[in-house]
Design a protein around this motif. Structure first.
Motif, short mmCIF file in Angstrom:
data_model
loop_
_atom_site.label_atom_id
_atom_site.label_comp_id
_atom_site.label_asym_id
_atom_site.label_seq_id
_atom_site.Cartn_x
_atom_site.Cartn_y
_atom_site.Cartn_z
N HIS A 56 -8.57 10.02 31.00
CA HIS A 56 -8.85 10.60 32.32
C HIS A 56 -8.52 9.54 33.35
O HIS A 56 -8.05 8.45 33.00
N THR A 59 -18.55 4.12 33.27
CA THR A 59 -18.63 4.00 34.73
C THR A 59 -19.14 5.31 35.35
O THR A 59 -19.20 5.46 36.56
N HIS A 116 -8.15 5.74 32.28
CA HIS A 116 -9.02 5.26 31.21
C HIS A 116 -8.70 5.97 29.90
O HIS A 116 -8.80 7.19 29.82
N GLU A 137 -11.37 1.64 39.78
CA GLU A 137 -12.78 1.25 39.56
C GLU A 137 -12.86 -0.27 39.44
O GLU A 137 -13.58 -0.92 40.22
N HIS A 167 -9.51 7.92 37.64
CA HIS A 167 -10.33 7.86 38.85
C HIS A 167 -9.38 7.53 40.00
O HIS A 167 -8.44 6.76 39.81
ZN ZN Z 1 -13.30 6.51 33.53
#
Ligand code: ZN
Ligand code: 5WM
Length: 259
Positions: free
Chosen positions: A94, A200, A120, A107, A96
């Motif tokens: 996935h 996270t 990630h 992140e 962010h």
């Molecule tokens: Zn993540």
């Protein structure tokens, strides 16, 4: 008692500690990676990180309401070596990202520098029977983080970024009918930083060995914009999914190692 109004919109990162006290824990992620404090560890290069993904492991893309998620059948899709003491299997990947056109969104940060997005690749330790058992164990997960920078189109990411328009709403899902090797999303140079951290996103379990690749991979502005084809709930109703990143957390004296 007072009427408990369930908040339909998930609370932001600075409220997570109310329901997940571990948010203020000793090994939270992400962190700002201060490159001058990272310690080169020869052991990491003596036993190189081995990434062997199969090219038919990706099953579907879904909108989780917090990101896109490519669900992977981990058969034959393993990583080992480097900081890892056992074999870990890929279960999902996935990302962010930030606001349209902005440079924040990753992140992890590097000497305070943010990237527009961060991928990630989530793996679970094969010593456990499944990801559900591994998810809250100190050595349960290994997540490879890859920074996305804005530049030329990433041919390898295109088959995935083209699918986002098909999964606009939470729980929408589309099958991946083509062969796809997630290793194409890794930078050519395999140098990384590694440290012990956490998920996270809630439940923020402190179960992740983080492997953050030093080099970003370039994706186009259009591919970053495609991330906003994903929609989610906002205080003013449905809106473009963005800013789904947690800011850096206290290092709490942890060591960051480097290849
Ligand atoms: Zn993540
Ligand atoms: N950004 S992150 O990668 O830290 N989050 C990952 C994550 C969030 S989760 O709790 O859905 C979950 C369950 C099992 C494995 C991983 C996860």
């Amino acid at each position: 008692g007072f009427l408990q109004v369930a908040s339909p919109v998930p609370q932001g990162p600075n409220k997570w500690h109310e329901q997940f006290p571990i948010a203020k824990g000793q090994r939270q992620s992400p962190i700002d990676i201060v490159t001058s404090n990272a310690k080169v560890d020869k052991a990491l290069s003596d036993n190189p990180l081995k990434v062997s993904y199969s090219n038919n492991c990706c099953q579907s893309v879904t909108n989780t309401g917090a990101s896109f998620q490519v669900v992977v059948d981990g058969a034959g899709t393993e990583i080992s070596g480097g900081p890892l003491d056992s074999t870990y299997k890929l279960v999902q990947f996935h990302a962010h990202w930030g606001p349209l056109g902005g440079d924040e969104g990753s992140e992890h940060t590097v000497d305070g520098v943010t990237y527009p997005a961060e991928l990630h690749l989530v793996h679970w330790n094969q010593k456990y029977k499944d990801v559900g058992e591994a998810v809250d164990k100190p050595d349960g997960l290994a997540v490879i983080g890859v920074f996305f920078s804005r530049g030329k189109e990433h041919a390898g990411f295109k088959p995935i970024s083209d699918l986002f328009a098909k999964v606009p709403r939470k729980a929408d899902k589309v099958d991946i009918s083509f062969n796809y090797d997630p290793a194409c999303l890794l930078p050519a140079r395999r140098d990384y930083w590694t440290y012990l951290g956490s998920l996270t996103t809630p439940p923020l379990f402190e179960s992740v060995t983080w492997i953050v690749m030093k080099d970003p991979v370039e994706v186009s502005a259009e591919q970053l914009a495609a991330l906003r084809n994903l929609l989610w709930e906002t205080p003013s109703g449905e809106g473009q999914m963005c800013n789904n990143y947690r800011p850096p957390q206290p290092l709490q004296g942890r060591l960051v190692r480097s290849t």
